[in-house]
Every structure is written in C-alpha cells, then in structure tokens.
Design an enzyme around this catalytic site. Structure first.
Site, PDB file in Angstrom:
ATOM      1  N   HIS A   1       1.178   1.835  -3.317  1.00 51.09           N
ATOM      2  CA  HIS A   1       0.115   2.630  -3.936  1.00 51.09           C
ATOM      3  C   HIS A   1       0.544   4.069  -4.134  1.00 51.09           C
ATOM      4  CE1 HIS A   1      -3.424  -0.214  -2.698  1.00 51.09           C
ATOM      5  NE2 HIS A   1      -2.540  -0.790  -3.479  1.00 51.09           N
TER       6      HIS A   1
ATOM      7  N   ASP B   1       0.871  -1.181   0.000  1.00 54.38           N
ATOM      8  CA  ASP B   1       0.000   0.000   0.000  1.00 54.38           C
ATOM      9  C   ASP B   1       0.903   1.225   0.000  1.00 54.38           C
ATOM     10  OD1 ASP B   1      -2.227   1.847   0.540  1.00 54.38           O
ATOM     11  OD2 ASP B   1      -3.359   0.059   1.083  1.00 54.38           O
TER      12      ASP B   1
END
Length: 480
Positions: free
Chosen positions: A335, A301
């Site tokens: 991300h 992430d």
C-alpha cells in the site's frame, strides 16, 4: 510558491499542457541549479541520520550455541517443537546468553518467547513453521494491536522487557497465514478470497477494544474470550538492543515486524514476503533509534509504516516514533513504500530514508503520511533522498482524512518534510495532498525531483505551501 486551498483548479497552478501530461513532450527539461541553502540543509540533515546510526547500542552475545535438537527438537515437519525451543532458550538465558540454533529442517512450533541475551539463529535451510491453532498463542500477553494495548494472543515470536535479543540467520520464518487460516479473520477485504464468516470477524473484537481504550479501561482488563485479532509475527515489546537480521518472513497472520516501545533496534537484510490483509512489512511503534537497512518488502499492506499509538491510547503513552533511519531497501508490492501513520497519536520526529528502490504495478504510494483529527500527532523533521521509483500509483500522499476524517479535536501537523534527489519513471498521480481548511498542509520541500511520466498532477486540497527547486514533471519544470 502558491497558496493551494482548493481541490482542482489546475490552471491556478500555472502548469502547461506539457507539464500536465496532456500532450506529447519533446525536449522539456529543467536546469535549475542546486542552491547553497538547500545543500547546507541537506548536509545537516544527513549528518543527523549518521549520528542516529552511530548512537544505536548494538547486541553482543557470548560465543556458545544451544542446538534445539539437543533439547528434544526434531526438524521432521511433524514434531511439536514448542517445548524443546522453550527449554533451549531457558538454558541459554540461564548460562548468560548465546545462540539458540535451529538447524536445517522444518521445525513446527507455537509461540516463541525470547529472553535477554538470547539470539534465535536459523541456519540455512531451517524453517520455523508456526501452528495456526490460536491455542498455541495463549496465555494472553501484553501486546499492542493497531496502536491499542490489550491482553491478546502472543505474537509468534515475542519478547517483553528483555534486553540484547536477536533473530538471525539464513532460514525461514513461516507463519502459514492463508485464505483458509488467520487471514479470514480480517472479514471483508478488497482482495478477500474467503467466505465472510459473521462470527469469526475481527470487528467483533476490534470495535469493543477501541471503545475500551477511549473509555480508559485498564490494559489488564482488556481481555476477550472470543478474540479475532490476529497476532503479529515478531514483536519485541519494551525491549532494548534488538537485532533482526538475514531471515525470510513469509505469510504472516498480521504485521510482520512490529517492535513496540523499544530502543536501539536494527532490522537488516530481512526479506518480508506476505500478501495477506494487514501484511505490513516493518512497523516500529513508539520506538527510539531504529535502523532498517538492506531489506526486501513484498507485502499486502504498507512496506514500512512508522507508528506511535491510536487516539486516546497513543496519547496516554505519549511516546513518539523517533530517530529512525531507513536505507538501501527494496519495496515491491504494498500500500505504501515509506509510510507514517495512521496510528500516530504520539507523534513522529527525526525520520530519514535514503537509497531505496520502489517498483511494482501494485505499489500504491511511494511516500505516505496518513492521519486525521481523531489521531492528531505532530510529524516533524522528515527527510527522504536518493530514491528511485519505477512504477507507482501515487508519489506523494499526505492525507488528513484517513478513516474517521475530520471528526475530532486533535489537529494533525506536518513540519519540515524534505524530499531530494528522487527519480520516478511512471506514476498515475504526483500528489494526493488533503489537509483541513482549519489546518492546511505546509512545510513540504521538494528538491531535485524528476517525475519522468505521470498521468496527472493529482489532488492538492488545503495546502498552504510547497517549496520546490529543480522539480520536473513530464519533462517540464514544475512550479507550485
């Protein structure tokens, strides 16, 4: 400068086919000089960053060691060391502080709770391997999960209202998250490699928790018998003078480093390697004076995400994330590289990132701000410079439509975002900027930015202004 109120309409931006990457480029260049105004502003901004670093209060520990093996600990990969580590920490704190030392070997353990003036130190080839049975993380403690307070599982390493604490050394913190334990509680995920269990799914706890927060239920009453909210790895909560240095953190159940409502935090030389769902590398929430430097992030992430609480709960505590310096870090998979949000209802200010290198075919975004009109939050005085990016999908992302989108009355606002001296080798898109028609994006300055190759300019929707100087795309000057 141009008023950009609609998605698309690339012709209105005055970009040639060379700038848009629609034809081969030969000899395109920009020679715009650096203006005195930009130089003066940069000098003042980075003097502020240096002052933040200078003003961080440092940890200081007495020179005495408490070896965990002297309290019954064994690094044989079989012994439960939860008790021995707790006893060593208690003895160290009672003596006025020092180091609790984990020597070489695999030391299995449950939750570790640090106390003031204790440095948990992992020697080279030491592994703290954390159990995956949730019972090891009870009784519940005051914690924050995706920006909302509750009584939940203890983080794997936790401290509450302690001062002068540290986790240091050359050893490994192994969370043991995998496709069979911890991570499946995420439920549906784009990269899930597990069968979806209709019962063991975080939504059954997450949804009622968020509803409780909106209804103003006291934190002590936010308790769930069936709890599927994975604990973060390291969470100093309401602490002062925190050092996390040198260790490698792997396979976290949830976020890796998550200081909350803390002051004077230094994260230095840490390797964050975890590719599970929500494996954010370092997420300081509502903290003041934080330095993150010389770290490696290779995560599932966001690499670094700065946060200040979700929706009503963030506004209740009303504590911004502020006075943050990020420098000399490497961002690989993730991300986002440097991210603000999405739990940003308390606001963010005085954030500086410099001398970072980002590069991965699975790095989605370099600089990212994510919020919406349910979150709100004022984001101001953000400066980013001396950034080298190899491969990334999107370079600049400011998205006011994250998750709930425009469904509330708390308009997000971005003021004074300055990016200078950035070089990007290869990107799919330069921009993904989506403001609201009633609250367009403004206050963005790009200075000395070179995008050597991008497939497309991207989205500029409800953006009232962007200032540019010495910005090039695909070898040609870019003027917005």
């Amino acid at each position: 400068m141009i008023d950009l109120q609609k998605r698309g309409s690339l012709k209105a931006l005055g970009l040639s086919s060379c700038a848009l990457g629609l034809m081969p480029v030969a000899g395109c260049s920009t020679t715009s000089p650096t203006s005195p105004a930009y130089a003066g502003r940069d000098e003042a901004l980075w003097k502020q960053a240096d002052d933040i670093i200078d003003n961080i209060a440092r940890t200081d520990f007495p020179k005495r060691d408490f070896l965990v093996t002297e309290f019954g600990g064994k690094g044989d990969g079989e012994t439960d060391n939860t008790g021995p580590i707790a006893r060593a920490i208690e003895a160290c704190a009672a003596a006025g502080g020092g180091r609790v030392v984990i020597p070489a070997g695999q030391f299995n353990t449950g939750a570790i709770h640090l106390k003031s003036s204790v440095n948990l130190h992992l020697q080279k080839e030491a592994v703290l391997s954390f159990y995956t049975d949730p019972e090891y993380y009870k009784p519940y403690v005051v914690t924050r999960w995706e920006g909302v307070e509750l009584m939940g599982y203890s983080p794997l390493i936790y401290a509450y209202e302690q001062e002068n604490i540290a986790v240091t050394g050359e050893g490994v913190l192994e969370g043991n998250g995998s496709n069979t334990v911890w991570w499946p509680w995420k439920g549906r995920w784009s990269r899930a490699q597990w069968p979806i269990d209709p019962v063991e799914d975080q939504k059954h706890t997450r949804t009622p928790l968020f509803e409780m927060a909106e209804q103003g239920v006291p934190v002590e009453d936010r308790v769930f018998e069936d709890n599927y909210l994975r604990p973060p790895f390291v969470q100093p909560y309401r602490c002062k003078r925190v050092l996390i240095e040198g260790v490698t953190i792997r396979n976290s159940p949830f976020w890796l480093l998550n200081p909350v409502l803390s002051e004077d935090v230094i994260v230095r030389g840490v390797q964050c390697v975890s590719h599970g769902p929500n494996s954010d590398g370092c997420d300081p929430e509502s903290c003041n004076r934080v330095l993150i430097e010389k770290c490696l992030f290779d995560t599932g992430d966001d690499c670094i995400a700065l946060k200040s609480g979700r929706n009503a709960d963030g506004r209740r505590l009303a504590t911004p994330i502020q006075n943050i310096v990020i420098q000399d870090c490497q961002m690989r998979a993730g991300h986002g590289g440097v991210v603000i949000g999405s739990e940003i209802s308390g606001g963010a200010r005085n954030v500086f990132a410099r001398r970072c290198h980002m590069d991965s075919p699975v790095l989605d975004r370099a600089v990212r701000i994510k919020t919406n009109s349910v979150r709100g939050g004022l984001i101001e005085n953000i400066a980013i410079r001396d950034i080298v990016i190899g491969q990334v999908k999107d370079v600049f992302v400011i998205n006011f439509y994250y998750e709930e989108g425009d469904a509330g009355d708390y308009l997000p606002k971005v003021k004074d975002l300055h990016v200078s001296n950035m070089v990007v080798e290869n990107a799919e898109r330069v921009f993904h900027l989506r403001g609201f028609e009633r609250a367009p994006i403004s206050g963005v300055t790009l200075h000395d930015v070179t995008i050597k190759h991008a497939d497309e300019l991207g989205i500029l929707e409800n953006v009232s202004s962007i200032e540019t100087e010495s910005v090039s795309l695909n070898g040609e000057p870019l003027q917005l």
